[in-house]
Design an enzyme around this catalytic site. Sequence first.
Site, short mmCIF file in Angstrom:
data_model
loop_
_atom_site.label_atom_id
_atom_site.label_comp_id
_atom_site.label_asym_id
_atom_site.label_seq_id
_atom_site.Cartn_x
_atom_site.Cartn_y
_atom_site.Cartn_z
CB CYS A 257 -17.03 49.61 -23.70
SG CYS A 257 -16.89 48.31 -22.45
CD GLU B 17 -20.36 48.44 -21.40
OE1 GLU B 17 -19.66 48.77 -22.38
OE2 GLU B 17 -20.30 47.30 -20.90
#
Length: 700
Positions: free
Chosen positions: A310, A271
């Site tokens: 994020c 990720e």
Amino acid sequence: MTSTAVAPEATTVETVPSFVQGEWWTPSAEASAGVPVRDASTGEILATVNTDGLDLAGVVNYGRTVGQRELGKLTFHQRALKLKELAQYLNGRREEFYTSSFKTGATKIDSMVDIDGGIGVLFTFGSKGRRELPNSQVVVDGPMEVLSRDGSFAGEHIYTRIPGVAAQINAFNFPVWGMLEKFAPAFIAGVPTIVKPATPTGYVAAVVVKAIVESGILPEGSLQLISGSARNLLDHLDYRDILAFTGSASTAKSLKSHANVVQGGVRFTSETDSLNAAILGPDAVPGTPEFDAFIKSVVTEMTVKAGQKCTSIRRTIVPQALVSDVVSAIGARVDERVVVGDPRAEGVTMGALASLEQLADVRAAVQSMLDAGGELAYGTLDSPSVTSLDGTIGVVEGGAFMSPVVLSWADVDSEAVHSLEAFGPVSSVIGYSDLDDAVRLAARGGGSLVASVCTNDPAVARELVTGIAAHHGRVLMLNREDARSSTGHGSPVPHLVHGGPGRAGGGEELGGIRSVMHHMQRTAIQGSPNMLTAVTGVWHTGADRNFTVETEGTHPFRKSLATLRIGDAVRSELRQVTLDDITAFANSTGDTFYAHTNQEAAEANPFFPGIVAHGYLLLSWAAGLFVEPAPGPVLANYGLENLRFITPVAAGDSIRVTLTAKKITPRETDDYGEVAWDAVLTNQNDEIVATYDVLTLVEK
């Protein structure tokens, strides 16, 4: 997981400890100097981080041997219960975790997102693991496929745990949630975890691991912690293992190119960077609930964790005519709601970035965007005045503080706005001309973790969501109906997938039981029904049955879980169906569908020979044919599954039922369990009339 060694206090000792091979470890006195870790708000050195001399090969081997052995003793349900127990234990120690978290620059709300969110993942998987997985160690995936005419050869798919370790390398922004959201599905699957947190905030992860070890809840080898560099960890992993990485795209690329990933078969998931977008629908003009919800969402994502998420909104995509209104509304809400300062100070709502290095990186990214044509629409790159712990207001030289920043763009197609991520309290407002243009701009991010679509127009929502879905791992639709109840743009939930395509890494975390399966191998198995039954613990059609009334003189409903076995069965006598039975059922239930009441109309139907019995009449009779009425181990019938009606039954036909114990699932916390019975109705010619599963609760 137990240890006789006492863990040092991670925030007061010289070196943040690792927990490896069942004990706490720090480098020897002769080791090289460690990397200093500082308080994000004051610059004070808290500890050092150092893994000089750590035996990483031994860490991996310990997980593969001791961890695999101990976790292998437990079923999915037993592991799930331990997760729930651990969640309850950690919930009682949150305040000490908050104390450490404050030093990372996180406010109380930020810490709740990280700490409470991580504990919440444990609760969720503890619940889903018991509801959605069998109380065994093998998961059957899909129905049996018959591969021979006589049914003696068949195949299906199963999931079993991978035989290695689940290593995780985490980012600095969520030292607790990032660790626990990866740990929970691996643990349910039965795979031991090795955690490598980011250096600036890894001391918080160490405090939580210390509490986990002290709880004594987890089996030995379930969890190991590496506090510091693990640069050659991948050298010791192979096809048995999985590596889950969260961080920059450049680091992910380096890891992904490692020989053990490219050639050695290490399962790698990542990720990485994500230029997430929030799109304001053309109907969501100032004064609407949608406009207000949109502004609130943008400001929240800019300021929670100081924008170090994020999932933060990096590109705020709005109708061209509303750019000025949106910029003004964002600035007004920041002025009204945001107080920057030491998170331990009264009234502070946004803390510092995680480190001075992170602050420098964010400022440099913003400056690059300004140099590429962005304009500073709100905020400043100068050091802001902040509220210190003692209540004074001023510039703190040692603190990693930054003002929220909004950029605007005359050229909405500037490469910089769609490629540079300032990982802090920064968002760019860009205008679109129409919905196609909004979709195009969102897609310019090259793949993202999440996007929001804010509109109360269903047609707009449909066009935007279907247009951008393939570019995103998650899409939030925000309007007046869910503005209060929504978990928000930036909050992944354990029930749904967290990840995204392209730039976002192409990985997939969470997603409920889907993420458990990432830690398991899907294997096709082939053999006779008896062999498939032996491997899976689930009875398969064609496998042996034990008709207990005939062999033991005992109806299977008279057996508790202690004596009931897979394949125990009962076969009834035939019962004939008459026209009077069908008519009486139609009249008593009100189900007078023509196939049950009108001979001429029924004969005209290509499916029926004439008037036929109701399917539910046959099911009711079947229950009467197989039931053992006296009180006993069977406590209740709680449902049917997979019901199919196959052959019509006309007046004059007869039916019988064969009931076979198909799947037995004891409940770990109750004095009973579930039994699924394979039920087959056949007629006097042994043609299958109906098939279904009967679900009962049975005493242990």
